[in-house]
Motif scaffolding. Sequence first.
Motif, PDB file in Angstrom:
ATOM      1  N   THR A  60      51.718  29.601 -84.056  1.00  0.00           N
ATOM      2  CA  THR A  60      51.050  30.903 -84.051  1.00  0.00           C
ATOM      3  C   THR A  60      49.586  30.756 -83.673  1.00  0.00           C
ATOM      4  OG1 THR A  60      52.581  31.717 -85.725  1.00  0.00           O
ATOM      5  CG2 THR A  60      50.517  32.942 -85.437  1.00  0.00           C
ATOM      6  N   LEU A  61      48.908  29.775 -84.249  1.00  0.00           N
ATOM      7  CA  LEU A  61      47.501  29.547 -83.961  1.00  0.00           C
ATOM      8  C   LEU A  61      47.287  29.201 -82.492  1.00  0.00           C
ATOM      9  CD1 LEU A  61      44.563  29.194 -84.915  1.00  0.00           C
ATOM     10  CD2 LEU A  61      45.137  26.811 -85.422  1.00  0.00           C
ATOM     11  N   ALA A  63      49.289  29.788 -79.918  1.00  0.00           N
ATOM     12  CA  ALA A  63      49.632  30.940 -79.083  1.00  0.00           C
ATOM     13  C   ALA A  63      48.506  31.971 -79.095  1.00  0.00           C
ATOM     14  CB  ALA A  63      50.937  31.566 -79.556  1.00  0.00           C
ATOM     15  N   SER A  64      47.934  32.195 -80.263  1.00  0.00           N
ATOM     16  CA  SER A  64      46.845  33.156 -80.391  1.00  0.00           C
ATOM     17  C   SER A  64      45.631  32.719 -79.583  1.00  0.00           C
ATOM     18  CB  SER A  64      46.468  33.316 -81.863  1.00  0.00           C
ATOM     19  OG  SER A  64      45.312  34.089 -82.000  1.00  0.00           O
ATOM     20  N   ARG A  65      45.265  31.463 -79.707  1.00  0.00           N
ATOM     21  CA  ARG A  65      44.095  30.961 -78.961  1.00  0.00           C
ATOM     22  C   ARG A  65      44.348  30.961 -77.461  1.00  0.00           C
ATOM     23  NH1 ARG A  65      41.656  26.363 -82.927  1.00  0.00           N
ATOM     24  NH2 ARG A  65      40.894  27.848 -84.464  1.00  0.00           N
ATOM     25  N   ASP A  67      46.324  33.038 -75.863  1.00  0.00           N
ATOM     26  CA  ASP A  67      46.255  34.445 -75.465  1.00  0.00           C
ATOM     27  C   ASP A  67      44.811  34.921 -75.347  1.00  0.00           C
ATOM     28  OD1 ASP A  67      49.009  34.528 -75.400  1.00  0.00           O
ATOM     29  OD2 ASP A  67      49.210  35.586 -77.320  1.00  0.00           O
ATOM     30  N   GLU A  68      43.973  34.538 -76.315  1.00  0.00           N
ATOM     31  CA  GLU A  68      42.562  34.932 -76.290  1.00  0.00           C
ATOM     32  C   GLU A  68      41.853  34.352 -75.068  1.00  0.00           C
ATOM     33  OE1 GLU A  68      40.914  33.586 -79.978  1.00  0.00           O
ATOM     34  OE2 GLU A  68      42.222  34.891 -81.163  1.00  0.00           O
ATOM     35  N   LYS A  71      42.991  36.091 -71.931  1.00  0.00           N
ATOM     36  CA  LYS A  71      42.416  37.438 -71.866  1.00  0.00           C
ATOM     37  C   LYS A  71      40.973  37.377 -71.373  1.00  0.00           C
ATOM     38  CE  LYS A  71      42.053  41.893 -72.923  1.00  0.00           C
ATOM     39  NZ  LYS A  71      41.393  42.506 -71.805  1.00  0.00           N
TER      40      LYS A  71
END
Length: 93
Positions: A60-61, A63-65, A67-68, A71
């Motif tokens: 999760t961590l 994937a989140s980073r 994605d950020e 973006k």
Amino acid sequence: MTDIRSILVHVDETVFCPSRLRLAGRLADRFQAMLSGIYASPAAALAPAAPGEAHEAWETLIASRTDETQKRAQDMFAAFRRHRRDTAWQAFG
């Protein structure tokens, strides 16, 4: 002289990206070429200390980073793209 019809430029969130985009844009103008931006990130390998330990949290961590970061890179390319009509965007994560 060889005709250059398209130019692919790496887009990321670093401080070097704007100058890289400007150079690619100048080259695209000079050769009347299509300019494409690409964002690519390597797949992260997860190796927890014990089987199953925090595996989902790490996924999760990461994937989140990712994605950020993607973006921010996409926003940077979008800002550059507003001045050009001959651009494309592709992201590979």
